[in-house]
Each structure stands twice: as structure tokens, then as C-alpha cells.
Scaffold this motif. Sequence first.
Motif, PDB file in Angstrom:
ATOM      1  N   THR A 103       0.812  -1.218   0.000  1.00 13.05           N
ATOM      2  CA  THR A 103       0.000   0.000   0.000  1.00 13.05           C
ATOM      3  C   THR A 103       0.844   1.266   0.000  1.00 13.05           C
ATOM      4  OG1 THR A 103      -0.133  -0.061   2.411  1.00 13.05           O
ATOM      5  CG2 THR A 103      -1.930  -1.115   1.168  1.00 13.05           C
ATOM      6  N   GLU A 104       2.098   1.132   0.451  1.00 10.82           N
ATOM      7  CA  GLU A 104       2.993   2.281   0.399  1.00 10.82           C
ATOM      8  C   GLU A 104       4.426   1.812   0.206  1.00 10.82           C
ATOM      9  OE1 GLU A 104       3.944   3.803   4.811  1.00 10.82           O
ATOM     10  OE2 GLU A 104       1.868   4.135   4.215  1.00 10.82           O
ATOM     11  N   VAL A 141      -0.859   3.204  -4.718  1.00 11.28           N
ATOM     12  CA  VAL A 141       0.221   3.042  -3.749  1.00 11.28           C
ATOM     13  C   VAL A 141       0.787   4.419  -3.395  1.00 11.28           C
ATOM     14  CG1 VAL A 141       2.515   2.031  -3.352  1.00 11.28           C
ATOM     15  CG2 VAL A 141       0.784   0.755  -4.666  1.00 11.28           C
ATOM     16  N   LYS A 142       0.942   4.667  -2.104  1.00  8.75           N
ATOM     17  CA  LYS A 142       1.590   5.900  -1.635  1.00  8.75           C
ATOM     18  C   LYS A 142       3.101   5.699  -1.776  1.00  8.75           C
ATOM     19  CE  LYS A 142       2.417   8.578   2.587  1.00  8.75           C
ATOM     20  NZ  LYS A 142       2.141   8.639   4.037  1.00  8.75           N
ATOM     21  N   TYR A 144       6.855   7.553  -1.218  1.00 11.26           N
ATOM     22  CA  TYR A 144       7.507   8.686  -0.568  1.00 11.26           C
ATOM     23  C   TYR A 144       8.994   8.417  -0.364  1.00 11.26           C
ATOM     24  CZ  TYR A 144       7.036   5.755   3.594  1.00 11.26           C
ATOM     25  OH  TYR A 144       7.100   4.713   4.477  1.00 11.26           O
ATOM     26  N   GLU A 153       8.612  12.565   5.608  1.00 12.38           N
ATOM     27  CA  GLU A 153       8.293  11.977   4.303  1.00 12.38           C
ATOM     28  C   GLU A 153       8.192  13.048   3.239  1.00 12.38           C
ATOM     29  OE1 GLU A 153       4.632   9.812   4.517  1.00 12.38           O
ATOM     30  OE2 GLU A 153       5.431   8.341   5.901  1.00 12.38           O
ATOM     31  N   VAL A 155       6.403  12.992  -0.054  1.00  9.92           N
ATOM     32  CA  VAL A 155       5.488  12.207  -0.870  1.00  9.92           C
ATOM     33  C   VAL A 155       5.668  12.582  -2.340  1.00  9.92           C
ATOM     34  CG1 VAL A 155       3.076  11.631  -1.321  1.00  9.92           C
ATOM     35  CG2 VAL A 155       3.858  11.975   1.031  1.00  9.92           C
TER      36      VAL A 155
END
Length: 159
Positions: A103-104, A141-142, A144, A153, A155
Motif C-alpha cells: 500500500t505504500e 500506492v503511496k 515517498y 516523508e 510524498v
Amino acid sequence: MSTPDIVLTRIDNRLVHGQVGVVWTSAIGANLLLVANDAAAKDELQQELMTATAETAGVGIRFWTLDKTISTIHKASARQHIFLVVKTPADVLTLVKGGVPITEVNVGNMHYSDGKEQISKKVYMDQADKDAINGLIDAGVKVYIKDVPEDKEQVLQKF
């Protein structure tokens, strides 16, 4: 199939080294380092060096190809808190497209080489990297940049 507990996914072209293996692992509470990289999965010397770092941090370590990661990660035990380390944005995109529940993504180090432009102090990207980052963002998806746990972070937006 269960959902694996991936506590962090990090892009670092050095894969596992002191900063990743010790600083990040303890900061995020991981107990398993999973190196998803086709070359490292076959390179015993590289594995020995990364295993020594993992042992220093008191965590387990696995070296899997991208395909094995896609086919096997859903079998992870609930007690495994996985720190997934990959070399490139394209590798992460392959995993996401293959169904790995990411997810990230933390972008750590992507060193300079010809044709790459500086994005941050330790991150350089070429168009292929940017395209993969865009694909990750399109997939929800994040993404960073964060070098060490105490950093703020940064981003990334689509390129």
C-alpha cells in the motif's frame, strides 16, 4: 491465502546494509527481512553479507526472486512482520501487479548513474524509474522518499 504483514516496503539499490538492516528494522518492528530481487536470490556472496547484517539486527532474512515473492508471500505466518526490500521501482511495480499487497513504498537510496536526474539528496531517477513510480501511484500506492526513520516523508506525485 492470508494477507501478509508487510510493515514496510523500501526501494534501496544497496538492498540490505547497516541502515536498512539495523536502523529501519528496529524502528518499524520487523522480524523478517525479505529481499525480493532476482540477482540477489542467486548470489551467495551477496546473501552472506546481507545475512550478517540481519543477524546483527536479530531478524530473519530470505532472498526470493520476484516471481517467488508473488507466489509465496501470501503463505506468510501472522507472526512474521515483513520488511520487504527491493532494488528498483520496476521491481515494486512487478510485485504490485502480481498481487503482493503493497500500500505504500519508501524510496531510500537510488544512486546516480548516467541518464538519471536528482530527485532528492539520495534519489536519482531515469524515465523508466519515473514511469514505474507513476504506475505505482496509479495503482493507489503511496510513494515517498524517506532516508532514515526520523526524516519527514517527501510524498511523490506523478512525474
